[in-house]
Design an enzyme around this catalytic site. Sequence first.
Site, mmCIF file in Angstrom:
data_model
loop_
_atom_site.group_PDB
_atom_site.id
_atom_site.type_symbol
_atom_site.label_atom_id
_atom_site.label_comp_id
_atom_site.label_asym_id
_atom_site.label_seq_id
_atom_site.Cartn_x
_atom_site.Cartn_y
_atom_site.Cartn_z
ATOM 1 N N VAL A 83 0.968 -1.339 0.026
ATOM 2 C CA VAL A 83 -0.112 -0.019 0.001
ATOM 3 C C VAL A 83 0.927 1.329 0.060
ATOM 4 C CG1 VAL A 83 -0.190 0.109 2.639
ATOM 5 C CG2 VAL A 83 -1.914 1.138 1.255
ATOM 6 N N THR A 84 0.481 2.389 -0.743
ATOM 7 C CA THR A 84 1.120 3.620 -0.743
ATOM 8 C C THR A 84 0.149 4.797 -0.655
ATOM 9 O OG1 THR A 84 2.946 4.628 -1.356
ATOM 10 C CG2 THR A 84 1.626 3.882 -3.047
ATOM 11 N N TYR A 85 0.574 5.716 -0.552
ATOM 12 C CA TYR A 85 -0.089 7.177 -0.607
ATOM 13 C C TYR A 85 0.448 8.136 -1.802
ATOM 14 C CZ TYR A 85 -1.557 12.026 0.278
ATOM 15 O OH TYR A 85 -1.864 13.246 0.072
ATOM 16 N N GLY A 148 6.693 0.996 -7.563
ATOM 17 C CA GLY A 148 5.852 -0.228 -7.979
ATOM 18 C C GLY A 148 5.760 -0.352 -9.372
ATOM 19 N N PHE A 160 7.130 5.295 -10.377
ATOM 20 C CA PHE A 160 7.797 5.574 -9.145
ATOM 21 C C PHE A 160 6.973 7.095 -8.575
ATOM 22 C CE2 PHE A 160 9.815 7.925 -12.611
ATOM 23 C CZ PHE A 160 9.844 9.165 -12.431
ATOM 24 N N CYS A 177 3.905 0.844 2.113
ATOM 25 C CA CYS A 177 4.671 -0.335 1.772
ATOM 26 C C CYS A 177 4.881 -1.518 2.614
ATOM 27 C CB CYS A 177 6.135 0.121 1.349
ATOM 28 S SG CYS A 177 6.111 1.194 -0.017
#
Length: 229
Positions: A83-85, A148, A160, A177
């Site tokens: 997971v990312t923001y 990712g 990126f 992450c």
Amino acid sequence: MPREIQIRRLGRVGYRDALELQKQLVEQRKTGEISDQLLLLEHPPVITLGVRTRNDRSHVLVTPQTLEDEGIEVFESGRGGDVTYHGPGQLVGYPILDLRPDRCDVHRYVRDLEEVLIRAVAGFGIVSHRLPGLTGTWVGNEKLAAIGVRVARWVTSHGFALNVSTNLAHFGLIIPCGLADKGVTSMDILSRRPVSMMDVEDAVAAAFSVVFDRQILEAARAAAPVPNC
């Protein structure tokens, strides 16, 4: 002679629209209709789930109602990773590259993206590095840029996200992450001054040209339509 890559500077683009644009460009790249592309943009606030977490939201630490109140969407992205923001003040890069014939190595591709980011931020006096066993670029134990990617028939998408002046408080809504023992940082914080997004775009494009041995072609902003945006 280096292959050409077209740089598309798109400004702020909704995540769903960016996904659709990538899908279109990937298909066009597979058929040879277009050359390699590098999309540079920002997203409105959004949390994205990688293939590791598409059925598991345990790394999202707040309720759907809280996210709605904050105006933050959640998407399953189809990229690798956790997971990312994404949000304003973060430079997102989506390379649409045909890695054939001489770059058919996903590990190398990710390392090359890291090298692009390391070189780009060095021009602002920031010394970043890799961490063994992890992706992205780091300053100490704080992540400056996340990576990712997706590769299909050796054509790339996703890419990126480099924190320039990002609201880092929003990373507190997730375990970025999936790494609970690591922090996040931004170019503004590390430079102790505001950093121009346009200057960062220029630095990333120049570093990309060197690392990937591509000749840059700049696309006019109006020549890069985004569906339903």
